[in-house]
Design a protein around this motif. Structure first.
Motif, PDB file in Angstrom:
ATOM      1  N   GLN A 365       0.850  -1.188   0.000  1.00 40.08           N
ATOM      2  CA  GLN A 365       0.000   0.000   0.000  1.00 40.08           C
ATOM      3  C   GLN A 365       0.884   1.236   0.000  1.00 40.08           C
ATOM      4  N   ARG A 366       1.023   1.869  -1.166  1.00 43.62           N
ATOM      5  CA  ARG A 366       1.941   3.008  -1.293  1.00 43.62           C
ATOM      6  C   ARG A 366       1.223   4.363  -1.321  1.00 43.62           C
ATOM      7  N   TYR A 367      -0.092   4.368  -1.360  1.00 42.80           N
ATOM      8  CA  TYR A 367      -0.827   5.623  -1.498  1.00 42.80           C
ATOM      9  C   TYR A 367      -0.762   6.401  -0.185  1.00 42.80           C
ATOM     10  N   ASP A 368      -0.326   7.664  -0.251  1.00 48.35           N
ATOM     11  CA  ASP A 368      -0.124   8.448   0.978  1.00 48.35           C
ATOM     12  C   ASP A 368      -1.312   9.315   1.373  1.00 48.35           C
ATOM     13  N   MET A 369      -2.415   9.237   0.597  1.00 42.44           N
ATOM     14  CA  MET A 369      -3.642   9.995   0.912  1.00 42.44           C
ATOM     15  C   MET A 369      -3.360  11.478   1.105  1.00 42.44           C
ATOM     16  N   LEU A 370      -2.483  12.018   0.300  1.00 37.14           N
ATOM     17  CA  LEU A 370      -2.072  13.414   0.471  1.00 37.14           C
ATOM     18  C   LEU A 370      -3.246  14.371   0.306  1.00 37.14           C
ATOM     19  N   GLU A 371      -4.080  14.160  -0.738  1.00 34.98           N
ATOM     20  CA  GLU A 371      -5.199  15.072  -0.985  1.00 34.98           C
ATOM     21  C   GLU A 371      -6.267  14.944   0.088  1.00 34.98           C
ATOM     22  N   GLU A 372      -6.499  13.724   0.556  1.00 35.41           N
ATOM     23  CA  GLU A 372      -7.465  13.538   1.644  1.00 35.41           C
ATOM     24  C   GLU A 372      -6.975  14.228   2.920  1.00 35.41           C
ATOM     25  N   ARG A 373      -5.675  14.131   3.153  1.00 35.60           N
ATOM     26  CA  ARG A 373      -5.109  14.805   4.332  1.00 35.60           C
ATOM     27  C   ARG A 373      -5.151  16.327   4.168  1.00 35.60           C
ATOM     28  N   ARG A 374      -4.964  16.791   2.929  1.00 30.94           N
ATOM     29  CA  ARG A 374      -5.037  18.230   2.680  1.00 30.94           C
ATOM     30  C   ARG A 374      -6.426  18.762   3.044  1.00 30.94           C
ATOM     31  N   GLU A 375      -7.451  18.031   2.644  1.00 29.88           N
ATOM     32  CA  GLU A 375      -8.825  18.453   2.968  1.00 29.88           C
ATOM     33  C   GLU A 375      -9.053  18.451   4.473  1.00 29.88           C
ATOM     34  N   ALA A 376      -8.551  17.383   5.165  1.00 30.18           N
ATOM     35  CA  ALA A 376      -8.731  17.289   6.627  1.00 30.18           C
ATOM     36  C   ALA A 376      -8.011  18.439   7.332  1.00 30.18           C
ATOM     37  N   LEU A 377      -6.784  18.758   6.898  1.00 27.39           N
ATOM     38  CA  LEU A 377      -6.031  19.851   7.524  1.00 27.39           C
ATOM     39  C   LEU A 377      -6.641  21.215   7.206  1.00 27.39           C
ATOM     40  N   ASN A 378      -7.264  21.354   6.027  1.00 24.31           N
ATOM     41  CA  ASN A 378      -7.983  22.593   5.703  1.00 24.31           C
ATOM     42  C   ASN A 378      -9.132  22.822   6.674  1.00 24.31           C
ATOM     43  N   ARG A 379      -9.899  21.761   6.901  1.00 29.32           N
ATOM     44  CA  ARG A 379     -11.038  21.880   7.828  1.00 29.32           C
ATOM     45  C   ARG A 379     -10.546  22.163   9.249  1.00 29.32           C
ATOM     46  N   TRP A 380      -9.498  21.430   9.665  1.00 31.96           N
ATOM     47  CA  TRP A 380      -8.941  21.624  10.999  1.00 31.96           C
ATOM     48  C   TRP A 380      -8.383  23.044  11.158  1.00 31.96           C
ATOM     49  N   GLY A 381      -7.685  23.519  10.139  1.00 35.94           N
ATOM     50  CA  GLY A 381      -7.100  24.857  10.186  1.00 35.94           C
ATOM     51  C   GLY A 381      -8.162  25.937  10.312  1.00 35.94           C
ATOM     52  N   ALA A 382      -9.249  25.779   9.567  1.00 31.63           N
ATOM     53  CA  ALA A 382     -10.340  26.759   9.639  1.00 31.63           C
ATOM     54  C   ALA A 382     -10.937  26.787  11.050  1.00 31.63           C
ATOM     55  N   PHE A 383     -11.057  25.594  11.656  1.00 26.76           N
ATOM     56  CA  PHE A 383     -11.590  25.521  13.017  1.00 26.76           C
ATOM     57  C   PHE A 383     -10.636  26.205  14.003  1.00 26.76           C
ATOM     58  N   VAL A 384      -9.319  25.924  13.888  1.00 25.59           N
ATOM     59  CA  VAL A 384      -8.338  26.475  14.827  1.00 25.59           C
ATOM     60  C   VAL A 384      -8.305  27.995  14.752  1.00 25.59           C
ATOM     61  N   LEU A 385      -8.284  28.548  13.529  1.00 29.18           N
ATOM     62  CA  LEU A 385      -8.230  30.013  13.407  1.00 29.18           C
ATOM     63  C   LEU A 385      -9.511  30.664  13.915  1.00 29.18           C
ATOM     64  N   GLY A 386     -10.594  29.886  13.933  1.00 30.43           N
ATOM     65  CA  GLY A 386     -11.827  30.405  14.530  1.00 30.43           C
ATOM     66  C   GLY A 386     -11.780  30.390  16.042  1.00 30.43           C
ATOM     67  N   GLN A 387     -10.808  29.664  16.596  1.00 29.24           N
ATOM     68  CA  GLN A 387     -10.692  29.545  18.047  1.00 29.24           C
ATOM     69  C   GLN A 387      -9.637  30.480  18.652  1.00 29.24           C
ATOM     70  N   ILE A 388      -8.755  31.024  17.824  1.00 31.26           N
ATOM     71  CA  ILE A 388      -7.640  31.795  18.399  1.00 31.26           C
ATOM     72  C   ILE A 388      -8.149  33.040  19.123  1.00 31.26           C
ATOM     73  N   SER A 389      -7.426  33.378  20.158  1.00 28.19           N
ATOM     74  CA  SER A 389      -7.800  34.535  20.968  1.00 28.19           C
ATOM     75  C   SER A 389      -7.417  35.815  20.236  1.00 28.19           C
ATOM     76  N   PRO A 390      -7.984  36.956  20.633  1.00 30.93           N
ATOM     77  CA  PRO A 390      -7.646  38.236  19.979  1.00 30.93           C
ATOM     78  C   PRO A 390      -6.152  38.514  19.979  1.00 30.93           C
ATOM     79  N   ASP A 391      -5.449  38.085  21.046  1.00 36.36           N
ATOM     80  CA  ASP A 391      -4.022  38.370  21.125  1.00 36.36           C
ATOM     81  C   ASP A 391      -3.234  37.576  20.082  1.00 36.36           C
ATOM     82  N   PHE A 392      -3.597  36.306  19.865  1.00 34.99           N
ATOM     83  CA  PHE A 392      -2.950  35.505  18.825  1.00 34.99           C
ATOM     84  C   PHE A 392      -3.290  36.067  17.454  1.00 34.99           C
ATOM     85  N   ASN A 393      -4.529  36.476  17.280  1.00 30.08           N
ATOM     86  CA  ASN A 393      -4.960  37.062  16.004  1.00 30.08           C
ATOM     87  C   ASN A 393      -4.168  38.347  15.729  1.00 30.08           C
ATOM     88  N   LYS A 394      -3.911  39.112  16.804  1.00 25.36           N
ATOM     89  CA  LYS A 394      -3.149  40.349  16.669  1.00 25.36           C
ATOM     90  C   LYS A 394      -1.721  40.054  16.224  1.00 25.36           C
TER      91      LYS A 394
END
Length: 408
Positions: A365-394
């Protein structure tokens, strides 16, 4: 061998000619005569590696030739004994070296076989074994290892890991013919060993929905630099060592992927991290704020050839988030969020560089699921940036504002 009458005649001739001269008196005795006429006895010894040692014995007028010969022979015999003892010590060292010499040899071998992070860990563990340094390898018994490690300053986990490190080194000693067997082999045995592996406890980690209050909100007073690094670690799921060792040469912004070489990964397998928009934002913010000063992205300002030391960042998080989470626990936060948000197990595990497949599956099994992981990290990243405090955003806004100002 020269007699006293002949020696006296040669000394008289040398003094008359007023030239510097050295007269061999037999065995290891010399008489040096200066141009001014001063005559001095010396004993000479030549080692096996052709190095010469000399000892001043006294003036020609103060010693008879017989007395000078006796002193010279005493010196020669003493040096001969020392040389024989050194040779014997060397021979013993080749087959039964001092532990400190052997452990250096082992570490030199490991440095070529493991990554920087693993080697640094082994070197630190070997420091706990320093009490064994002057013992011969074959003389070390379990009681010696126990005495070396059983100290109040070491935690149970540190003792266990150092004992395991010792046994790894002793395997190398056995394979290389230094020892026939390791008497400390079972000292870390699960049922009978003296040093037992501490029970595994769950990582301190904060629930994803409480990141704002229990993580970002607790770290508002740390530096902008540390804030951006922690954001990268949280968004990418990278281990601390993998993150701090990040090189610009590993980052391909065109194909939006970071490739970490196998030697910097825990499992010694090359790992690719898809660059989500959020990861890209963080990396660009850091680059525009601190610039590119060498190969490391997160460089150490006092030594550009090194990454930022991990201790300072770990201590900041430990103090500010005490009892809530630690840096490694951020991986558990990400993994739990993915499980709760329908990210496939295989994809989520690969995001953390975990490999659960059997060796046969890994071979086919050589498939690294790169595109599937890209989608998962996109969703996770959007969630994290929605959680950051004003100071981190600053902090991010400040970095990007500097970037726009530079471009203008």
């Amino acid at each position: 061998m020269i007699n006293y009458k002949e020696l006296a005649a040669r000394v008289k001739a040398a003094r008359k000619d007023k030239v510097r001269k050295s007269i061999g008196c037999g065995n290891c005795l010399l008489l040096d005569i200066s141009a001014a006429g001063r005559a001095t006895y010396f004993a000479r010894f030549v080692t096996k590696d052709r190095k010469q040692k000399k000892l001043k014995l006294g003036a020609y007028e103060e010693l008879t030739l017989k007395e000078a010969h006796a002193k010279a022979m005493d010196f020669y015999n003493g040096e001969k004994e020392k040389e024989q003892a050194t040779i014997k010590e060397t021979e013993i060292g080749l087959v039964n070296p001092l532990f400190k010499d052997f452990i250096k040899q082992w570490l030199d071998a490991k440095e070529k076989a493991v990554g920087d992070a693993r080697f640094s860990n082994l070197r630190s563990l070997c420091k706990h074994l320093s009490d064994l340094g002057d013992m011969r390898l074959r003389d070390i018994k379990p009681q010696h290892l126990i005495a070396a490690l059983n100290k109040p300053s070491l935690s149970a986990g540190a003792m266990y890991r150092a004992a395991c490190c010792f046994n790894q080194a002793m395997k190398y000693a056995k394979y290389n013919g230094y020892i026939d067997n390791n008497p400390c082999e079972y000292i870390t045995n699960r049922s009978e060993g003296f040093f037992k592996k501490p029970k595994t406890t769950h990582l301190l980690s904060v629930e994803a929905s409480f990141l704002r209050e229990n993580f970002f909100g607790k770290l508002e007073n740390i530096s902008i630099q540390f804030k951006i690094i922690l954001l990268y670690i949280l968004l990418s799921g990278a281990r601390l060592n993998e993150a701090l060792n990040l090189r610009w040469s590993w980052i391909d912004f065109d194909n939006e992927v970071i490739t970490i070489p196998a030697e910097y990964m825990k499992m010694r397998r090359e790992h690719k991290i898809p660059i989500s928009p959020q990861i890209k934002l963080v990396l660009e913010a850091y680059r525009h704020l601190y610039g590119v000063k060498g190969e490391f992205v997160f460089f150490y300002i006092k030594d550009l050839t090194r990454p930022i030391p991990r201790g300072g960042l770990q201590e900041q998080v430990r103090v500010c988030c005490k009892g809530l989470t630690n840096i490694h626990g951020l991986r558990a936060t990400m993994r739990s969020w993915m499980a709760a948000n329908d990210v496939k197990d295989k994809v989520a595990e690969l995001c953390l560089a975990h490999v659960k497949d059997s060796l046969v599956e890994q071979a086919y099994q050589r498939y690294d699921m790169l595109e599937e992981r890209r989608e998962a990290l996109n969703r996770w990243g959007a969630f994290v940036l929605g959680q950051i405090s004003p100071d981190f955003n600053k902090a991010l806004s400040f970095a990007m504002h500097n970037s726009l100002a530079e471009e203008a």
